[in-house]
Design a protein around this motif. Structure first.
Motif, PDB file in Angstrom:
ATOM      1  N   PRO A 209       6.571 -35.500  54.309  1.00 60.62           N
ATOM      2  CA  PRO A 209       6.807 -34.371  54.965  1.00 60.62           C
ATOM      3  C   PRO A 209       6.005 -33.321  54.654  1.00 60.62           C
ATOM      4  O   PRO A 209       5.709 -32.035  55.261  1.00 60.62           O
ATOM      5  CB  PRO A 209       7.954 -34.439  55.435  1.00 60.62           C
ATOM      6  N   TYR A 210       5.358 -33.178  52.981  1.00 55.40           N
ATOM      7  CA  TYR A 210       4.478 -32.278  52.481  1.00 55.40           C
ATOM      8  C   TYR A 210       3.459 -32.674  52.225  1.00 55.40           C
ATOM      9  O   TYR A 210       2.317 -32.157  51.558  1.00 55.40           O
ATOM     10  CB  TYR A 210       5.428 -32.096  50.797  1.00 55.40           C
ATOM     11  N   ALA A 414      -4.956 -34.635  61.841  1.00 60.97           N
ATOM     12  CA  ALA A 414      -4.960 -33.360  63.991  1.00 60.97           C
ATOM     13  C   ALA A 414      -3.914 -34.237  64.442  1.00 60.97           C
ATOM     14  O   ALA A 414      -3.844 -32.634  65.579  1.00 60.97           O
ATOM     15  CB  ALA A 414      -6.113 -33.691  63.876  1.00 60.97           C
ATOM     16  N   ASP A 415      -3.373 -35.357  64.443  1.00 57.60           N
ATOM     17  CA  ASP A 415      -2.580 -35.673  65.872  1.00 57.60           C
ATOM     18  C   ASP A 415      -1.127 -34.436  65.095  1.00 57.60           C
ATOM     19  O   ASP A 415      -0.395 -34.593  65.920  1.00 57.60           O
ATOM     20  CB  ASP A 415      -2.373 -37.054  65.860  1.00 57.60           C
ATOM     21  N   GLN A 416      -0.743 -34.450  64.024  1.00 58.41           N
ATOM     22  CA  GLN A 416       0.204 -33.899  63.734  1.00 58.41           C
ATOM     23  C   GLN A 416       0.794 -32.512  63.896  1.00 58.41           C
ATOM     24  O   GLN A 416       0.655 -31.779  63.110  1.00 58.41           O
ATOM     25  CB  GLN A 416       0.420 -33.820  61.696  1.00 58.41           C
ATOM     26  N   LEU A 421       7.779 -31.117  64.665  1.00 62.49           N
ATOM     27  CA  LEU A 421       7.632 -31.146  62.788  1.00 62.49           C
ATOM     28  C   LEU A 421       7.855 -29.737  62.696  1.00 62.49           C
ATOM     29  O   LEU A 421       7.576 -28.741  63.267  1.00 62.49           O
ATOM     30  CB  LEU A 421       6.063 -31.490  63.979  1.00 62.49           C
ATOM     31  N   PRO A 422       8.108 -29.828  62.048  1.00 65.04           N
ATOM     32  CA  PRO A 422       7.854 -28.265  60.363  1.00 65.04           C
ATOM     33  C   PRO A 422       6.877 -27.358  60.590  1.00 65.04           C
ATOM     34  O   PRO A 422       5.748 -28.322  61.037  1.00 65.04           O
ATOM     35  CB  PRO A 422       8.528 -28.898  58.962  1.00 65.04           C
ATOM     36  N   ALA A 423       6.752 -25.772  61.173  1.00 66.43           N
ATOM     37  CA  ALA A 423       5.916 -25.035  61.133  1.00 66.43           C
ATOM     38  C   ALA A 423       4.663 -25.590  60.290  1.00 66.43           C
ATOM     39  O   ALA A 423       3.274 -25.041  60.794  1.00 66.43           O
ATOM     40  CB  ALA A 423       6.559 -23.570  61.161  1.00 66.43           C
ATOM     41  N   GLU A 424       4.967 -25.471  58.715  1.00 65.18           N
ATOM     42  CA  GLU A 424       3.703 -25.787  58.087  1.00 65.18           C
ATOM     43  C   GLU A 424       3.292 -26.858  58.450  1.00 65.18           C
ATOM     44  O   GLU A 424       1.931 -26.846  58.557  1.00 65.18           O
ATOM     45  CB  GLU A 424       4.597 -26.083  56.373  1.00 65.18           C
ATOM     46  N   ARG A 425       3.725 -28.158  58.670  1.00 69.74           N
ATOM     47  CA  ARG A 425       3.285 -29.431  59.067  1.00 69.74           C
ATOM     48  C   ARG A 425       2.412 -29.080  60.280  1.00 69.74           C
ATOM     49  O   ARG A 425       1.055 -29.491  60.181  1.00 69.74           O
ATOM     50  CB  ARG A 425       4.238 -30.222  59.548  1.00 69.74           C
ATOM     51  N   LYS A 430      -3.173 -28.158  63.050  1.00 77.15           N
ATOM     52  CA  LYS A 430      -3.682 -27.236  63.819  1.00 77.15           C
ATOM     53  C   LYS A 430      -5.153 -26.720  62.788  1.00 77.15           C
ATOM     54  O   LYS A 430      -6.676 -26.853  63.390  1.00 77.15           O
ATOM     55  CB  LYS A 430      -3.247 -25.713  64.570  1.00 77.15           C
ATOM     56  N   ASN A 431      -4.851 -26.912  61.549  1.00 77.66           N
ATOM     57  CA  ASN A 431      -6.338 -26.598  61.079  1.00 77.66           C
ATOM     58  C   ASN A 431      -7.248 -27.835  60.910  1.00 77.66           C
ATOM     59  O   ASN A 431      -8.741 -27.800  61.892  1.00 77.66           O
ATOM     60  CB  ASN A 431      -6.121 -26.522  59.354  1.00 77.66           C
TER      61      ASN A 431
END
Length: 479
Positions: A209-210, A414-416, A421-425, A430-431
């Protein structure tokens, strides 16, 4: 779409390279073989000679005796057939066309079985679960060269097995066909594809996740070279008054849940508002990878002075779109069941909503070749990979910085962007989406386009909410 009488469709085949040794191109010979085997002639057949074969009389001796054939010039072809490569089947005086060898062969088999359900032998030609010829596309995994080599034994076994179908060998003689001598197939156990180290790495990365060891090094490398994702605000905020549109033009007609229908309406609003600004009376708009036609149908209804073409490989989806358009009485829409490569018509605007993986790049390339504007929403970034025709990164700018493997890291992450999913992920996903689409935009700019990437509004309308919009300079000057 309802099945009609046995003579309500016309088949158009190419006649070219006419000589004593070769009368027909290979795809025409294959179609003749299948029709001769089926022996029902469910279609009216036309040969269309090109310039090289216009005065060739030899074809009459090579057409199977049980298939009536007439000559037809290219100028006499129905308009919907002129926009695609042959072979093609079209409803007589209709707007629904099936093009490409795989699509046409499957259709002939299905029509033969529709006429005579005792002809189970023709279904045997399709192999296991009747899937043969069903999903032949540039975006399929089978296009990777190493997998083609591994899959050859499967083709050999199919080629040998199909010769044992009753009547096939007799038809081979009747059509004067010579069989290939293929190598003996290896045992099935030899066909198991090993799990690659790359796939193991991918699984380990996506479980973390990180994102330890994930996309950050690649993103940092791009930033150090002055490359970062860039989005502009959506340039058009108008939306359709869905309550005043006919039911058949509404996504809810496509049997979507109310929640999904609302999100689909929002997605369509984003694209339609841009296309409406670009379109001029008389323009042709192509909805690539159209699926059930949610986007193309609304465009045809809204922009009645434009011609809309739906291009989709899945027959069931396109037939649903045709039924919806028939109920609306739309006269400015055509339907083409074919892979993208079989569409050859000219057009002014190309659109695609959630074109999966490499399909997005195929759509953009089609638009570039036609010098058409494009409004494309990509999807399934994780399916992107090098193919026979496409390599990544796409643009010279990205190629000068990233390797293929580094670019694939961006595509996978890019598919995450799923909402659970967590906001940071999701932000990192998105980036990564923005960077992959920036590469696509820069590649189009290398061909003289003005391109921007924006986000559909609201963000919640789709986890894959990027839009890539490209126009030629002369288009900008005229708007």
């Amino acid at each position: 779409m309802k099945k009609g009488s046995i003579h309500d469709e016309c088949l158009y085949l190419e006649l070219s390279h006419c000589s004593e040794d070769r009368i027909f191109p290979l795809h025409t010979s294959i179609v003749f073989f299948l029709m001769s085997y089926c022996d029902t002639t469910p279609l009216k057949v036309f040969l269309v000679p090109n310039k090289d074969a216009a005065d060739c009389p030899l074809w009459q001796k090579r057409v199977p005796a049980n298939i009536p054939v007439a000559l037809l010039s290219e100028q006499e072809l129905p308009p919907v057939v002129r926009i695609c490569r042959l072979p093609a089947v079209v409803e007589r005086d209709g707007n629904f066309c099936r093009a490409g060898l795989a699509v046409v062969l499957r259709h002939i088999i299905q029509r033969t079985y529709d006429i005579d359900s005792s002809r189970k032998d023709v279904l045997e030609l399709l192999g296991f679960k009747k899937t043969c010829l069903k999903a032949c596309a540039e975006v399929s995994l089978g296009d990777r060269q190493e997998q083609i080599l591994k899959a050859l034994p499967l083709l050999c076994r199919w080629y040998q097995r199909v010769q044992e179908v009753p009547g096939v060998k007799k038809t081979i003689v009747r059509c004067d066909i010579q069989l290939l001598n293929l190598p003996a197939p290896v045992p099935s156990s030899g066909m198991l594809f090993p799990i690659s180290v790359e796939n193991k790495d991918k699984k380990m990365e996506t479980m973390d996740p990180y994102f330890r060891g994930g996309p950050r090094p690649t993103m940092t490398k791009l930033e150090e070279n002055g490359i970062s994702a860039r989005f502009i605000p959506h340039p058009c905020s108008s939306s359709q008054d869905w309550s005043n549109l006919p039911v058949a033009a509404n996504p809810i007609e496509g049997m979507l849940s109310p929640e999904r229908a609302l999100r689909k309406q929002q997605q369509l609003d984003n694209i339609i508002s841009i296309v409406t600004k670009l379109a001029k009376p008389g323009d042709t708009i192509v909805d690539f990878c159209s699926g059930g036609g949610h986007l193309g149908i609304v465009l045809a209804h809204t922009l009645s002075s434009c011609q809309v073409i739906l291009v989709e490989n899945k027959e069931e989806s396109l037939e649903r779109a045709k039924d919806r358009c028939d109920s609306l009485g739309l006269q400015n829409i055509w339907f083409l069941q074919a892979n993208l490569d079989y569409f050859t018509g000219s057009f002014e605007i190309g659109v695609a909503l959630h074109a999966c993986g490499v399909a997005t790049d195929m759509v953009i390339d089609h638009c570039i070749m036609a010098q058409a504007a494009f409004v494309v929403c990509p999807c399934c970034y994780g399916f992107m990979q090098n193919t026979v025709k496409y390599t990544f990164p796409r643009s010279q700018r990205f190629k000068s910085v990233l390797s293929y493997k580094e670019h694939m890291v961006l595509c996978r992450f890019a598919d995450q962007t799923a909402v659970q999913l967590p906001a940071e992920r999701r932000l990192i996903g998105k980036n990564c989406m923005g960077l992959v689409d920036l590469d696509r935009a820069l590649e189009a700019e290398d061909h003289g386009y003005t391109v921007y990437v924006t986000s559909m509004e609201p963000d919640s309308c789709s986890p894959k909410n990027n839009l890539i919009v490209g126009t030629r300079e002369q288009l900008n000057a005229s708007t």
